[in-house]
Design an enzyme around this catalytic site. Sequence first.
Site, short mmCIF file in Angstrom:
data_model
loop_
_atom_site.label_atom_id
_atom_site.label_comp_id
_atom_site.label_asym_id
_atom_site.label_seq_id
_atom_site.Cartn_x
_atom_site.Cartn_y
_atom_site.Cartn_z
N THR B 156 1.19 -1.41 -0.11
CA THR B 156 -0.19 0.33 0.13
C THR B 156 0.94 1.01 -0.49
O THR B 156 1.70 1.67 -1.32
CB THR B 156 -0.95 0.03 1.59
OG1 THR B 156 -0.58 -0.13 2.66
CG2 THR B 156 -2.29 -0.48 0.97
N LYS B 182 4.00 -7.27 4.02
CA LYS B 182 3.32 -5.36 3.90
C LYS B 182 3.75 -4.62 4.98
O LYS B 182 2.77 -5.19 5.78
CB LYS B 182 2.56 -5.41 2.89
CG LYS B 182 1.37 -5.85 2.93
CD LYS B 182 0.15 -4.80 3.30
CE LYS B 182 -0.19 -3.13 3.27
NZ LYS B 182 -0.73 -2.66 4.35
N THR B 193 -0.55 -2.67 10.94
CA THR B 193 -0.70 -3.10 9.72
C THR B 193 0.39 -3.56 8.45
O THR B 193 0.43 -2.81 7.87
CB THR B 193 -0.73 -1.22 9.21
OG1 THR B 193 -1.60 -0.43 9.82
CG2 THR B 193 -1.92 -1.59 7.58
N GLU B 279 6.31 4.89 6.98
CA GLU B 279 6.41 5.48 6.20
C GLU B 279 7.61 7.09 6.84
O GLU B 279 7.56 7.31 8.34
CB GLU B 279 4.75 5.93 7.03
CG GLU B 279 4.53 5.13 6.02
CD GLU B 279 3.07 5.27 6.36
OE1 GLU B 279 1.87 4.70 5.34
OE2 GLU B 279 2.31 6.17 7.58
N SER B 408 -6.30 10.89 -0.52
CA SER B 408 -6.42 11.99 -1.13
C SER B 408 -5.59 11.56 -2.44
O SER B 408 -5.05 10.66 -2.46
CB SER B 408 -5.87 14.15 -0.99
OG SER B 408 -5.27 13.50 -0.19
#
Lengths: 408, 408
Positions: B156, B182, B193, B279, B408
């Site tokens: 993702t 992942k 996650t 991230e 977004s």
Amino acid sequence: MPVKLSAPAASALLPVKGVQLGFAQAHIRKPNRKDVLVITVPENSSVSGVFTLNRFCAAPVTVCKAHLKQQQGIRALLVNTGCANAGTGQQGLDDALATCIGVAQALNISPEQVLPFSTGVILESLPMDRLLAGIAPAVANLKEDNWLNAAEAIMTTDIVAKGTSRQLTIDGQSVTITGISKGSGMIHPNMATMLGYIATDAAISQAALDRIIQHAVNKSFNCITVDGDTSTNDSLILMATGQAGNAVIEEDSAEFVRLQEALTAVAVELAQAIVRDGEGATKFMTIQVEAGQSEEECRKVAYAIAHSPLIKTAFFASDPNLGRILAAIGYAGIEDLNVNTMQLYLGDVLVAEKGGRAASYLEAQGAAVMQESDILVRVVLNRGAANATVWTCDFSYDYVKINADYRS
Amino acid sequence: MPVKLSAPAASALLPVKGVQLGFAQAHIRKPNRKDVLVITVPENSSVSGVFTLNRFCAAPVTVCKAHLKQQQGIRALLVNTGCANAGTGQQGLDDALATCIGVAQALNISPEQVLPFSTGVILESLPMDRLLAGIAPAVANLKEDNWLNAAEAIMTTDIVAKGTSRQLTIDGQSVTITGISKGSGMIHPNMATMLGYIATDAAISQAALDRIIQHAVNKSFNCITVDGDTSTNDSLILMATGQAGNAVIEEDSAEFVRLQEALTAVAVELAQAIVRDGEGATKFMTIQVEAGQSEEECRKVAYAIAHSPLIKTAFFASDPNLGRILAAIGYAGIEDLNVNTMQLYLGDVLVAEKGGRAASYLEAQGAAVMQESDILVRVVLNRGAANATVWTCDFSYDYVKINADYRS
């Protein structure tokens, strides 16, 4: 920029009879800024304190607790910014005591009557020469009408000075309360990288004041979080000079309740100001968790939401990515939580119920609320009668920037 | 960019006898990306799973647990990205079951033999038409030599695909282990996650495999954190096809121990890869807490450090602002911690002892270690014999950017 928060006018911070404040620019860490503050209270004042629960508490916190315990009658407070005197071992304790001696000599009181406070970088020793040299000029400009300067003198990464006043009438006498606070990052309950000083000229017994400070802190500074880090230096001090002329307030009287309410309101305003000035904050969020089995479980849920970087960044982006809130509720630690019977509201908008998105919910409604700068997140657990509220802010680029740059 | 991590070569991910993988581009959320994966295992394979502890667990997690419990012999896994099917109520459960039926029809097995997995945005329903339409093309390209495509199909916000292989010899037979994972944000123990799929062709009893997955997850995925958010969808699956030709491995045999070691090593590599691709990560940090009274208290200290935004931003800035680590140790929750008897090391450098900065410590030493991309933080509590290790990454502008922009 702070969220709906600006510095008070100097005239809005009302003098409290008997409390004098003086500051100095001592170049503790940076030149040309107010970084030393002395506060004095008259003989026979009542003074109470609440301090960080961090095991690595700073040397001044240890000294404050010892001096309050000795009950010699506190007469002065010394605050420096720029250096926290935390993680400094025995040297730190010696330094903190030496600063008390410095203030005591300047004011002709004993060192046990002085409370020391430091805030700033951890793991560095106080620049004792400069700090001791700052005491004389601070004492030289002691005056009652100096609260805004005092609020400015305790700022570190704060953008605006924080202070507020209230007045009420007790026994036909006008009673004034004025408080100042600082704090912006490393903010977490129990308590925050925060310093708070609240003074009143009401006459109140020590026992009653001790009760009030616990109540006030539980409803204010223990309900805020910016980044979940509990600081080494958090201190809140409540001072009562007894010069307003009222009869001494004892516990559980009607006057006790009224003064407690007013002092708590000041504490709440000062605590919320810290969140509104949270490092990088662009939004102020009230997390209200209702109908839980205990206040503790409501607080768990509120803090899980308030600490989640994913939720805080979504609020920064004004993105109603509200599934992240459900995830936080789910991992908050309530083992037998039934996700099918709770509701999630954003402002007045019902977002989720029956374990999923509410049938009535439109993304446009969530997006509209997200545009506000003050946002209410309401979680209704529907499993009891307890409630809890936590205040926090969002998580922005500037939080990272401020904390990546803080020392340099 | 990921910290010392690149995608494996297709040839580095070794086929596992009996395991076939097929993917599709089904436009679950975005066009032109692999977003559906089917994995099949032969009859009589052993399959074990470990799942998120989040009370708001996703519908597919609920269905996975039910299907594993029914012991009909798992034959296929279906994974989609783009939508987590979490916070979707009864509709979500119906949808997850419908996807199992879709796979069962395509493979001529029963729906209870299918495990469904979803990852992506929470609080949105699966686009069932597109997902069901993606099953046929995924089944059509099922093959053993498809692990890298599979790793890509489950990404993702991951920047690089994650996978690794090991081989060992058991009973004179070559045994292969290949795993993919992942995950990048909403990463926290119990679990992350994250999705992880590890397959081996070893023959092993179900009971032995169940033991191994618990051991492996405790040493790997339960030791990582990026942002402290525990996801709704975390799942780790261990599959053993039994086609390597070895005698069936039972618990506590020598072969059991060797296979457990190898599978755990794969799990650790996959878990660390998630942190290296955290991230916005620019640094990989190993937080090692030693000489505590219990593993639990060591983990508390390690996680207090690993979760602190103040520490993570300081590492991002390569600023040896190490007092923040002392503060985190102090609020980790060890009530009787004696801060005067513990030591803090950064890499090999002794930073703090006796409650303060080590006499030998030079800021230049700390600054040098901070320049590295892989950094060891060692806390020696000196109060017992227990240890714990946690892996995490720093906190950068890009973390905020990624999570502010995710939808977004």
